[in-house]
Structures are given as C-alpha cells and as structure tokens.
Scaffold this motif. Sequence first.
Motif, PDB file in Angstrom:
ATOM      1  N   GLU A   1     -15.542 -13.401   1.545  1.00 38.00           N
ATOM      2  CA  GLU A   1     -15.159 -13.921   2.869  1.00 38.00           C
ATOM      3  C   GLU A   1     -13.682 -13.675   3.149  1.00 38.00           C
ATOM      4  O   GLU A   1     -13.303 -13.220   4.232  1.00 38.00           O
ATOM      5  CB  GLU A   1     -15.465 -15.421   2.949  1.00 38.00           C
TER       6      GLU A   1
ATOM      7  N   ARG B   1     -15.546 -23.372  10.596  1.00 36.63           N
ATOM      8  CA  ARG B   1     -15.089 -21.989  10.701  1.00 36.63           C
ATOM      9  C   ARG B   1     -15.471 -21.409  12.065  1.00 36.63           C
ATOM     10  O   ARG B   1     -16.650 -21.279  12.371  1.00 36.63           O
ATOM     11  CB  ARG B   1     -15.706 -21.129   9.600  1.00 36.63           C
TER      12      ARG B   1
ATOM     13  N   PHE C   1     -15.906 -16.063  10.874  1.00 35.88           N
ATOM     14  CA  PHE C   1     -16.470 -15.873   9.537  1.00 35.88           C
ATOM     15  C   PHE C   1     -17.315 -14.612   9.539  1.00 35.88           C
ATOM     16  O   PHE C   1     -17.771 -14.140  10.590  1.00 35.88           O
ATOM     17  CB  PHE C   1     -17.317 -17.090   9.110  1.00 35.88           C
TER      18      PHE C   1
END
Length: 538
Positions: free
Chosen positions: A180, A499, A502
């Motif tokens: 990520e 988030r 992402f």
Amino acid sequence: MTTIRRHTNLLHLTFALILTAALGFFAPSSARAEVTALKQAIAESAASDADIAQFYRTSGYKTLWVGSSGKERKRREQLLRFLGDAEAHGLPASRYDAVGLRDKMQAAGNARELGQLEVELSRAFLAYAREVQTGVLVPSRVDRNIVRQVPYRDRASYLVNFSKSSPAGFFRALPPQTAEYAALMKEKLRLERQLAQGGWGPTISSGKLEPGQSGPSVVTLRNRLIAMGYLRPNNRETYDDAVTDAVQQFQLAHGLTADGVAGGATIAELNKSIPTRLQAIHVAMERERWMNRDRGQRHVLVNIPDFTAKIIDNDRVTFETRSVVGADKDGRHTPEFSDVMEFMVVNPSWYVPRSIVVKEYLPALRKNANAVRHIEITDSRGRVVNRGSVNFAKYTEKTFPFAMRQPPSRGNALGLVKFMFPNQYNIYLHDTPAKNLFGREVRAFSHGCVRLADPFDFAYALLSKQQADPEGYFQSVLATGKETRVTIKEPVPVHITYRTAFASNKGRMQYRRDIYGRDARIWTALANAGVVLHDVRG
C-alpha cells in the motif's frame, strides 16, 4: 540532492584533515586538546536532548558521523542522501535541512565546530527516522476521534541500532514496507508528473451529462477522462459507449454509483484538481506510517469512508462486505483504532448506550411512559421495571437511574449477531434489521458502530478456521434463539481505518469522499508542519 552529492568528496576531505589533528597525528598536547574540545562540544550540544545525551555518554562521546573513517563517511553520505529524498515520502524536508547541513559541513573549521555538527546530524537523523517510520503528526492532536496507538520506537534505539547497521539498509527499512505504501508513493510521483505537464485540463461546467449528448461540455468530459487515463485518445464529440464505460470506471474508482451517467456527484469528483488528490495521497501516506506495525496474518480491515469491511489473509482479501458507519453528527463519528476480536454473540441483546438512553429515549418517556415499548427498562440489578410505577418526568439526564435493554429478536437493533473486540469506545461490528441502508452510496447513519451487509457470511468466514462446517454450526446456534457467546479461538486483529486514497487489488488508485472532514484537518496540520506539494518535470 544532486548539489549535495557534488560536494560529498570535498566534505570528506575537510573532515579527514580536521579529525587527523583531533585524533593525534600532530603534537601530542595539541591532539589531546582537540579531542577534549571535540568531546566537550558533543556533551554540551547534546545536553538539551536526553536521548542523544545518553547515547553519547554511553559511547564515551565517540563520533557517529564526523569522523574520518570509511564507516562514518558512509553514514553521513547516506544521511544526506535520504534527507535529500524526504519529499518523496511526503515529509517536511525543511525540518531536516539537508542543504543547510551540507553547508555547515563545509564551514566546520575546528574540533569544537565538528562536535556541534556531530550532534546536529544526530538530531536531523532522529527527526527523519521517527517521522518516516511512524509519522509527522500525533493523530489524536489533529482529531479526537483518531485514537490509534502509533507504534513509536524508543528514540535512543535508533542511534544504537544505526551504529551497528549498514547505513543504506537501515534507512531503507524505516518506512512502511507494505504494498500500500509503495502504491501511494508511485501515485504521488505519477500525479506530480501530470501536474508538471499541465494537469487534467479545464473543469466540466455542466451540472449533468448523459449518454447520447454532444457539445462542448461532453468534449471537456472526454478530454478530462483521457488525461486521467480512463479513456483512450479520440476526437469524438458524442457521449458514446466508450465515454459511458470510462465514466463507469471512474465511478467505480471513486465510490460512486456506477451508472455511466455523469451526474452532480460524479462531475464534482471529476472536477477535483491534482493538488486535491495529492493532498489525499500525502494524508494516506501519513496514516500508513501511523500503522507501521504487523497487522496480523489474518485481520479485519474496516475503511470508514469506503463503507467496507474486509477479512485479509496473508495480504489477500478473502471476504468483503458493505458497511454502514457512524453518522456525520457530533458524537456519532466512528473512531479510528485497532483492537482484537475475541468472540461473537449470536442472538444478542442490545444494551442501549447511556447517551442514547438519556438523550433520545428519556425525552420520549417523559411524554409517554409507554414509548419505545420494544425496549425493556431495567434497574441496577438487571430486573425489568414496571413502567407504570415510574414517574419519568422527575428525572434529568444526570439523575435517570435506569438502564435499557432490547432482548434478542430479528428486530433487535444489533440484528442477530455482533462481533466483539472489547474496547473503551464501545464500538463493534454487527448485523442490523435496517437492510435498506446498504443500497445507499454514502452509508453514514449509525451511532458509531459498524453495521455489516452480510453478517452471517462474515461469521462463516471467521469460523472457517475452527469449524469444519462453519455455516451449519452458526445456524445451529442461531436456531436456539438464545443469546450465545461464541469464542474465536485464534483472536483476529481489527483495524478501523479512514482512507480516502488507497490502492485496489488491481493496482488502480481509489479515492473516496472525506465524510468527516478528517483528511482536511490532517492535511492542514501536515502543511503547517512544512509538507508542501510539488510537480516533477522530466
């Protein structure tokens, strides 16, 4: 960074000449004085920082950076290199001032100045090491609902471990080593290059565009989709099938209803600028640093603005369901934290939170003692209270002595199962009888807990590690109608995150709306700390 490297050899030569004197290659009495001055300067400069002072006391005030040895040369070379590259991580490069440190290295003319520089390099090293590893900001100072425990390392340990390590290897290991984080860095660079090339072009002025339309606004839409990479270059001026498909792909990547129509919400997202998206990337990188720890081979990941809950096994999504999260109202925002799921409760009772009891139900009971009949009123010993014997009008929020409980049923506010990771915020995952809410695009309706669209399937997935027939077992417990606790034999970490940027499983970056305004507050704090946006040319 190029300028820094150009002067590296000159700096090494300067240090070598000064340290030669300090280490005794000239007159013995002069050398001793130089060594004393060097150590005294280190001690005095380090005194205001307990961790740095302790490190140098323990080492006998030996230098880590400014010595003439090959080891120390490599350390300062790598320090300047990584400090000079801090902006690639979205860090406030001005805090570490690589160019300023280089200039001070050139200007150092005696042992005392080298001693002061030694400590300054250690300060810059510690600031960079902690911030690239666990973040620039303290989350709870930015937003009181970000209650995440950041895995800070002991500051002194950075210096100790670095002194025993390969400099380049140590620096490379500091940032999150997740796919990520790598994807966010890649997207940051891509957007910076796009910004340098002029961005995505003019914004779309129309309020709504649909398949079959043509005209200037459709051309603007087409060009923007091409610039963003959702549509191949073409000269067509009609909202045709290719544009419809591109709009759908954009909608899927932005958490919008994928109907292929560029309505108000879709155009609002299409019109967001590259700097706005870069801010989201910077914030996501900071959030990833706050979670720079082992998350568990198997764990549950809830993303609040994505309205999803996932089970992750060995970095792979093995189960995913839609979720409903806390409403965008004071006191209802779902907090961000991590804990460990220990058990589930099948056929749960709902023990109504005190805040709901006194703020929502007590006012109704004052008007009508028979209000909210589906909820039992209980005393301090858990016994059901006869409503007819209570004068509710005489109680205030502070003096109301009763609790409230909804027994197990299909209409229970928690549905038929809840998933518990005991925490001080009284947040958990659960079923709900309000299934219609899962069809909404924005699903922020709860009092803070996370409701699941497919709670039974979620339960089967969790039980699959301990039951040969997880569905059969769960259904047999459910059929009793009794409130039953089912232990999860291997507790599962749960990470409730937030988030708005992402990476998807297929690699395309996903963006979501900042439903609580948290990212905006984090970006403001990062900017105040010295983080800046850049474009990249070439």
